[in-house]
Design an enzyme around this catalytic site. Sequence first.
Site, PDB file in Angstrom:
ATOM      1  N   LYS A  35       0.781  -1.159  -0.096  1.00 33.31           N
ATOM      2  CA  LYS A  35      -0.235  -0.114  -0.088  1.00 33.31           C
ATOM      3  C   LYS A  35       0.935   1.241  -0.027  1.00 33.31           C
ATOM      4  O   LYS A  35       0.816   2.171  -0.770  1.00 33.31           O
ATOM      5  CB  LYS A  35      -1.014   0.038   1.323  1.00 33.31           C
ATOM      6  CG  LYS A  35      -1.955   1.267   1.315  1.00 33.31           C
ATOM      7  CD  LYS A  35      -2.894   1.228   2.026  1.00 33.31           C
ATOM      8  CE  LYS A  35      -3.817   2.631   1.808  1.00 33.31           C
ATOM      9  NZ  LYS A  35      -4.790   3.016   2.823  1.00 33.31           N
TER      10      LYS A  35
ATOM     11  N   LYS B 235       1.703  10.249   7.529  1.00 39.31           N
ATOM     12  CA  LYS B 235       2.286   8.893   8.075  1.00 39.31           C
ATOM     13  C   LYS B 235       2.814   8.056   6.711  1.00 39.31           C
ATOM     14  O   LYS B 235       4.042   7.556   7.191  1.00 39.31           O
ATOM     15  CB  LYS B 235       1.239   8.040   8.991  1.00 39.31           C
ATOM     16  CG  LYS B 235       0.291   7.718   8.121  1.00 39.31           C
ATOM     17  CD  LYS B 235      -0.808   6.933   9.050  1.00 39.31           C
ATOM     18  CE  LYS B 235      -2.035   6.675   7.921  1.00 39.31           C
ATOM     19  NZ  LYS B 235      -3.290   6.171   8.897  1.00 39.31           N
TER      20      LYS B 235
END
Lengths: 300, 300
Positions: A168, A236
């Site tokens: 991802k 993040k």
Amino acid sequence: MKAGFVGVGQMGGPMAANLASNFGVTAHCRDEATRQYLEASGVITTANMQDIADSEVIFLCLPSGSIVDQVLFGPNGLAEVLRPGTIVVDTSTVEYSTTISLSEKLASLGLKFVDAPVSGMRARAENGTLTVMCGGEQELVECLQPLFSSMASNIIYMGPVGSGQLTKLINQLLFDINAAALAEILPLAVKLGLDPTKVGDVVNSGTGRSYASEFFIPNVLNGVFDKGYPMEHAYKDLISGAEISVQNQIPTPVLAAATATYQAALLNGHGAKDKGGMIRVFEDLLDVRFRARNAEGDSK
Amino acid sequence: MKAGFVGVGQMGGPMAANLASNFGVTAHCRDEATRQYLEASGVITTANMQDIADSEVIFLCLPSGSIVDQVLFGPNGLAEVLRPGTIVVDTSTVEYSTTISLSEKLASLGLKFVDAPVSGMRARAENGTLTVMCGGEQELVECLQPLFSSMASNIIYMGPVGSGQLTKLINQLLFDINAAALAEILPLAVKLGLDPTKVGDVVNSGTGRSYASEFFIPNVLNGVFDKGYPMEHAYKDLISGAEISVQNQIPTPVLAAATATYQAALLNGHGAKDKGGMIRVFEDLLDVRFRARNAEGDSK
């Protein structure tokens, strides 16, 4: 198989609801509207998280690695009540390093772990057509297949624990770079006197197009920056990318430059905007706006 | 209107042929196969370039700005024989600064100029469905509309001389950055243990996708680097980008990083490869290959 669910927000809510059409699901939920929505879909809800401890599989869908850590290992966390052999499936998007350490801490308690971040916005969560990228023991992921199939149409086994998060991340980093490219190149076009709408048409019908250009150019032309995920929450991914780069001695020059633009956007107060908002960094530097002539939105 | 054509290669050949279906066209041509192809399409050919001087409009479709300069102002060039008022239309992709200086030199001789770079590969040149981005006086571009329509389905007027080149450049720079992003991120994925084919599927069905990823990933997985334009010939775009950045004091951090990767690819001997070949820089650094398991092509 009995499933527990923690994190029934934008994504987790419809995922739990879809899961309940094939399996018994108990979800931790303290929001009244969500509780009604989930119960109408056959989900049992509880305000006490430890009530879900007798599930064979626990799904987590939470905003960050530190919240996942808190839910598992914080005070009144799940780790203290889950029975050995329980499978924890983390569908949250979490830093690779955090995922590895969560997995190790769970293993030391006899608990199993699969990282399974999802992609697709809320609409695909509702339709049960998400993409799930799985990392963990292959047999474990295979035995979870029927549960994933209730939520996702594209289930990809990527390798050992952390591989789902890494996959991802690879996609997200490309998206971030493509968005940062638009942020610096489109204001340059305006500064040189070109018409923003025409430039947008050329790019989106040309070899310069990307998912980022197709999604952001029409929004930016109208000064709209709230259609995607806020930059402050997606940061993040860039932390993960930078950590992986330095710790593995892998040079990532384009990513590093894109990260600098992203950071400049956060520093300049654009963290609540989606990634299209990175353009404000270069718009402000060059004193131009990449806006359609009849744009109604933000032109500050 | 009578048209002349110089530069009847991959793109210019079919463009001249399509133009001849509506207008009288004389093309400069010294290649026998091309001569036969053009004459079958109704184009008159000549081996002496100055024979096209009595045309009202001269189309150029040449590999670089220096060749355009040579054709116009070199020995036996067109500038010495064109009549004042003749319109020179440059469909080549040329550095912005060169375009401006060509335009000024032509104006001093009483000649008119439009920059009109095209996008689309040979197939679209053959179908007459190119995109043309025009820069120059608006009335001039309007009067050329019927000629452009014979070659292109999308004719965009962008502004004063050079605007066509700038617009095409904006698109190309985004394409180059998106390709450079793939070059560093995909080998990183392999180094971390992910399967290249699965990563390619996730990216091309995800938010990380781009025209570059859709075009290059399937080729790179098979070690194929000859389906696009060679890097050594496309480098002129990066020169233009860097010139514009420094001369206008416009920071372009992501482009600068992508340019460094592109340059490393050229220095490492990959200039004959298309832009997918930039991946070789990071593949070699990390000692990995982003290849499908059954890849047949290059794995050196």
